[in-house]
Design a protein around this motif. Structure first.
Motif, short mmCIF file in Angstrom:
data_model
loop_
_atom_site.label_atom_id
_atom_site.label_comp_id
_atom_site.label_asym_id
_atom_site.label_seq_id
_atom_site.Cartn_x
_atom_site.Cartn_y
_atom_site.Cartn_z
N PHE A 89 -15.33 28.76 -31.80
CA PHE A 89 -16.50 29.01 -31.28
C PHE A 89 -15.97 29.60 -29.54
CE2 PHE A 89 -18.34 25.75 -34.02
CZ PHE A 89 -18.89 26.74 -34.84
N PRO A 90 -15.14 30.70 -29.77
CA PRO A 90 -14.32 30.52 -28.54
C PRO A 90 -15.19 31.14 -27.24
CG PRO A 90 -13.70 32.46 -30.03
CD PRO A 90 -14.92 31.18 -30.77
N GLN A 91 -16.70 31.28 -28.03
CA GLN A 91 -17.46 32.17 -27.33
C GLN A 91 -18.45 30.82 -26.26
OE1 GLN A 91 -18.30 32.27 -30.42
NE2 GLN A 91 -20.23 32.71 -30.89
N PHE A 92 -18.19 29.53 -26.96
CA PHE A 92 -18.70 28.29 -26.21
C PHE A 92 -17.73 27.11 -26.30
CE2 PHE A 92 -21.28 29.88 -29.71
CZ PHE A 92 -22.49 29.83 -29.29
N HIS A 93 -18.37 26.16 -25.17
CA HIS A 93 -17.98 24.82 -24.47
C HIS A 93 -17.38 24.48 -25.28
CE1 HIS A 93 -16.70 23.02 -20.58
NE2 HIS A 93 -15.71 22.92 -21.16
N VAL A 94 -16.50 24.00 -25.87
CA VAL A 94 -16.37 22.57 -27.06
C VAL A 94 -15.33 21.06 -25.88
CG1 VAL A 94 -15.21 21.82 -28.72
CG2 VAL A 94 -16.09 24.71 -28.46
N GLY A 95 -16.50 20.40 -26.19
CA GLY A 95 -16.25 18.83 -25.08
C GLY A 95 -15.21 18.25 -25.94
N LEU A 96 -14.58 17.28 -25.08
CA LEU A 96 -13.47 16.26 -25.98
C LEU A 96 -13.92 15.13 -25.46
CD1 LEU A 96 -11.61 15.12 -28.59
CD2 LEU A 96 -9.80 15.61 -26.45
N LEU A 97 -14.40 14.02 -26.58
CA LEU A 97 -14.63 12.93 -25.84
C LEU A 97 -13.69 11.59 -26.98
CD1 LEU A 97 -16.86 10.87 -23.61
CD2 LEU A 97 -18.28 11.22 -25.54
N HIS A 98 -13.03 10.81 -26.46
CA HIS A 98 -12.67 9.46 -26.62
C HIS A 98 -12.13 8.37 -25.83
CE1 HIS A 98 -8.54 10.08 -25.37
NE2 HIS A 98 -9.27 11.35 -25.34
N GLY A 99 -11.99 6.66 -26.54
CA GLY A 99 -11.72 5.65 -26.44
C GLY A 99 -11.15 5.59 -25.19
N ARG A 100 -9.68 6.49 -25.60
CA ARG A 100 -8.83 6.47 -24.25
C ARG A 100 -8.85 6.76 -22.89
NH1 ARG A 100 -3.03 6.80 -28.40
NH2 ARG A 100 -3.91 5.48 -29.82
N MET A 101 -9.70 7.93 -22.75
CA MET A 101 -10.03 8.43 -21.39
C MET A 101 -10.39 7.47 -20.36
SD MET A 101 -11.81 12.02 -23.31
CE MET A 101 -12.00 12.53 -21.64
N ALA A 102 -10.30 7.84 -19.25
CA ALA A 102 -11.25 7.50 -18.26
C ALA A 102 -12.21 6.98 -17.74
CB ALA A 102 -10.53 7.61 -16.98
N MET A 144 -20.18 13.61 -21.17
CA MET A 144 -21.60 13.17 -21.36
C MET A 144 -22.30 13.95 -19.75
SD MET A 144 -21.03 11.95 -24.05
CE MET A 144 -22.95 11.78 -24.14
N ARG A 145 -21.94 13.91 -19.30
CA ARG A 145 -23.64 14.64 -17.92
C ARG A 145 -23.12 16.29 -17.95
NH1 ARG A 145 -20.94 12.21 -14.37
NH2 ARG A 145 -22.52 11.02 -14.60
N GLU A 146 -22.06 16.34 -19.19
CA GLU A 146 -21.68 18.33 -19.06
C GLU A 146 -22.79 18.24 -20.35
OE1 GLU A 146 -17.89 19.35 -19.29
OE2 GLU A 146 -17.56 19.25 -17.07
N PHE A 147 -22.26 17.51 -21.46
CA PHE A 147 -23.40 17.95 -22.82
C PHE A 147 -24.47 17.81 -22.63
CE2 PHE A 147 -23.95 16.30 -27.69
CZ PHE A 147 -23.85 17.33 -27.54
N SER A 148 -24.78 15.97 -22.02
CA SER A 148 -26.27 16.38 -21.32
C SER A 148 -27.48 17.35 -20.74
CB SER A 148 -26.75 14.68 -20.57
OG SER A 148 -26.10 14.42 -21.22
N GLU A 149 -26.26 17.99 -19.66
CA GLU A 149 -27.04 19.38 -19.43
C GLU A 149 -26.66 20.26 -20.18
OE1 GLU A 149 -24.71 18.80 -15.36
OE2 GLU A 149 -25.89 17.09 -14.99
N ASN A 150 -26.27 20.62 -20.94
CA ASN A 150 -26.34 22.01 -22.18
C ASN A 150 -24.75 23.12 -21.53
OD1 ASN A 150 -26.44 23.19 -23.73
ND2 ASN A 150 -27.63 24.13 -24.18
N ARG A 151 -24.21 21.87 -20.87
CA ARG A 151 -23.08 23.20 -20.47
C ARG A 151 -21.82 22.74 -21.17
NH1 ARG A 151 -20.79 20.74 -15.65
NH2 ARG A 151 -22.42 18.58 -15.32
N VAL A 152 -22.03 21.51 -21.79
CA VAL A 152 -21.33 21.61 -23.64
C VAL A 152 -21.62 21.63 -24.76
CG1 VAL A 152 -19.73 20.04 -24.74
CG2 VAL A 152 -19.12 20.09 -22.11
N GLN A 153 -21.90 22.69 -25.40
CA GLN A 153 -22.63 22.57 -27.02
C GLN A 153 -21.89 21.80 -27.50
OE1 GLN A 153 -21.35 26.17 -24.81
NE2 GLN A 153 -22.84 25.22 -23.29
N VAL A 154 -20.38 21.91 -27.82
CA VAL A 154 -19.80 21.32 -29.14
C VAL A 154 -19.09 20.10 -28.73
CG1 VAL A 154 -18.44 20.76 -31.44
CG2 VAL A 154 -19.35 23.53 -30.64
#
Length: 684
Positions: free
Chosen positions: A501-514, A522-532
């Motif tokens: 999906f090069p045309q969409f913003h794909v985010g990554l979330l895991h437990g080792r992140m600050a 999560m904020r970006e996903f909630s606001e649909n700035r991240v689609q997947v």
């Protein structure tokens, strides 16, 4: 159960010498009583079997005659394979020993031998685990031998001998604990006989009868503890009788942007009734994913604040704490109720300001993680403690938060629906409220189980949803590549999805992140700035993004059923049809059953029931800190009917005046004394 046995050190048993007392202590055994309570978890059956009546793969004991010379193959200096032909029940059988080359000289043609091992029906092979020659030394032929959980230098043989010795020395001191009326009611054998037969049954039937007796006793004593606590503490007038403004609470509910379900109204009425009583509320609120527990808790917090007290809401993750804070602020803003966030990621200055405001009463509701229970957190007048996803907090953590007020009311919530069987056991000291309905308008989530070779179609499915303006979660069990497990990991999958999906913003979330990184994603996903959003199970609990309609879980067979149901509950929160796709290639029957359960039903209570059957209670809650009792012999899944009988019996018994004074109940009162039930401590 007589106290004397629990005062006699285990070293007084003949043969327990040297370092053995220390080694037994590692198993939780320090007294004779604890030794006799250490029951076997199964029996080895050395009854001679007829080969025509056994199945392939059975573990069996047979007696035969050696008819061929043994053949030995060595693999290196240590490993070996020893085979020998023998005649058993008119069948030529090949006996196979691994790494026991020293037995070769003992195998003489024409001699009888007794072998125990795994039977291979097709090849007529017996893989031998134990062997003995009749008439030479002590024989196990025809016996049932107990199998204990042992570790270190303690062997099965030593434990069996020691248990036999303990019964010889002290078996006569085992006192009855159950009243005669219960023994008669269920046809239970005497305790002395049951303990002896559990360790040394003559037949499997005797062992099962002894187990039945001790299972009932264990569950009855546990429930007696719970019911006695309730009887002694439920009407204690040392809680807070909140002077509630009920018309004000009704107005708050009417002003909500949605109508409460009948189930929510009923549960809220139960909570409001408790809040007005002078005893401490101790209530479990359980409901399926999306059943609306948070708004019920919000109404309870509103009622308490308007009565002049503070509330606290403790949740397991910072992401969830932030979300709850925002939700409560939206609901409470018209009423001037102040909500503060207390998590580990606050700056020192922010933390000082929140702590000061809490202590002065300028904050009405504190929302936070375990940061709420740190020593320097003080409330001016804490009246209600709410814990969300309560099984994720240890017993001590919950009780610390409660002690920050003068016996505040306690509401614990869980989105893991708990079968009634488990609820009455684990939370026997609590009142249980259940949300059965889902809010109107919720469309059932369509769930599909597919194999990894259908991945291209799954990605096409995601593309269709995202191009329509929706969002998707993609869940992986691991963060990085692991040599031990052949599973997709979040970092690889993130790269794969980005490429697709090069045309969409794909985010990554895991437990080792600050924490700040997680919150931003999560904020970006909630606001649909991240689609997947590609994530590990860090998003499992509580995150609410109504626009997300797609939940894809890689290697779904590696997740527990209740966890999969929690993940599925992250979608289906908006107006659009939602989907859950489970990618799995289960190799065993349990994995296949999980996939079938998920596609069969959306009902969290049915999912929980099946999960309990497949995994057992310890794994169901996923933590030893859950507060679940660790039974020695009873099983909360298979013994649920006995558990309910025991609860009813215990509840009926504590209502009898003679229970508290009569001579026939002295042993039970002594048990309650040892469990500190009379010390007026709140159970957790």
């Amino acid at each position: 159960m007589t106290l004397d046995l629990y005062r006699i050190p285990v070293k007084d048993v003949h043969g327990v010498k040297g370092k053995k007392p220390e080694e037994l202590l590692a198993l939780g055994i320090s007294t004779v009583g604890e030794l006799l309570d250490y029951y076997p978890f199964r029996y080895e059956d050395y009854t001679l079997r007829d080969l025509t009546e056994v199945k392939d793969g059975d573990k069996i004991t047979v007696q035969g005659t050696i008819v061929g010379a043994p053949q030995l193959q060595m693999y290196g200096r240590v490993k070996s394979r020893l085979t020998c032909k023998m005649m058993v029940d008119k069948l030529f059988v090949t006996a196979v020993w691994f790494n026991r080359h020293y037995l070769k000289d003992q195998l003489k043609t024409g001699e009888d031998i007794v072998l125990t091992g795994k039977w291979d029906q097709k090849r007529l092979h017996l893989t031998v685990s134990e062997s003995e020659f009749p008439g030479k030394g002590t024989s196990q032929i025809g016996t049932l031998q107990p199998v204990y959980s042992v570790a270190g230098a303690i062997t099965q043989k030593w434990m069996r001998q020691t248990m036999k010795q303990a019964l010889t020395q002290y078996g006569g001191m085992i006192a009855e604990v159950l009243p005669q009326e219960l023994l008669d009611k269920y046809g239970l054998m005497a305790r002395k006989q049951a303990v002896a037969l559990l360790h040394m049954p003559g037949t499997m039937e005797e062992g099962l009868r002894a187990r039945k007796r001790m299972v009932y006793e264990e569950l009855f004593l546990f429930q007696l503890k719970m019911q006695a606590y309730r009887a002694l503490n439920h009407d204690r007038a040392d809680g807070i009788a909140h002077p509630l403004d009920l018309p004000g609470v009704r107005a708050f509910v009417r002003a909500l942007p949605f109508t409460l379900t009948g189930s929510q109204k009923q549960v809220l009425a139960e909570i409001l009734h408790d809040l007005q009583q002078p005893y401490c509320m101790n209530r479990l609120l359980q409901g399926d994913v999306g059943a609306g527990k948070t708004v019920v808790a919000a109404a309870a917090l509103f009622a308490v604040v308007k009565a002049g007290y503070q509330g606290a809401l403790m949740v397991p993750t910072e992401i969830l704490a932030e979300q709850h804070k925002r939700s409560l602020e939206r609901l409470f803003e018209p009423y001037g109720i102040q909500v503060a966030l207390l998590t580990g990621s606050l700056t020192a200055r922010q933390r000082r300001e929140v702590l000061g405001a809490l202590q002065m009463g300028l904050v009405d509701v504190a929302v936070g993680t375990h940061a709420l229970i740190q020593e320097d957190v003080f409330f001016r007048s804490l009246g209600l403690v709410v814990t969300d996803e309560q099984h994720r907090f240890g017993v001590n953590q919950r009780s610390i938060l409660r002690r920050k007020g003068m016996n505040p009311d306690v509401l614990t919530m869980t989105a893991t629906p708990i079968p009634r069987t488990l609820a009455i056991t684990a939370f026997g000291d609590m009142d249980v409220s259940t949300l059965r309905e889902l809010p109107k308008g919720r469309k059932p989530i369509k769930t599909y189980a597919v194999t990894h070779d259908m991945l291209e179609r799954v990605i096409g499915f995601i593309r269709r949803e995202v191009e329509a303006g929706r969002q998707a979660y993609v869940i992986c069990p691991l963060i990085e590549e692991s040599e031990k497990l052949d599973v997709q990991n979040a970092i690889d999958v993130h790269a794969q999805i980005q490429f697709a999906f090069p045309q969409f913003h794909v985010g990554l979330l895991h437990g080792r992140m600050a924490a700040a990184e997680k919150d931003e994603i999560m904020r970006e996903f909630s606001e649909n700035r991240v689609q997947v959003l590609v994530s590990t199970t860090v998003i499992e609990v509580g995150v609410d993004v109504p626009n997300s309609t797609m939940m894809v879980v890689y290697d779904a067979h590696r997740f527990g059923l209740s966890q999969l149901h929690q993940l599925r509950g992250r979608v289906g929160r908006g107006e659009h049809q939602s989907y859950c796709v489970l990618i799995a290639d289960p190799k065993n029957e349990v994995g296949k059953q999980r996939m079938k359960a998920m596609t069969d039903t959306n009902d969290g209570f049915e999912i929980a029931r099946r999960d309990l059957e497949l995994r057992g209670p310890g794994d169901f809650f996923g933590t030893k800190q859950s507060g679940l009792p660790d039974f020695r012999i009873a099983d909360m899944v298979t013994d649920f009917e006995v558990m309910e009988q025991a609860r009813d019996d215990a509840a009926g018994m504590v209502k009898q005046p003679e229970f508290w004074t009569g001579a026939g109940f002295g042993m039970l009162r002594e048990f309650l004394r040892r469990e500190n039930i009379f010390d007026s401590e709140l159970l957790d």
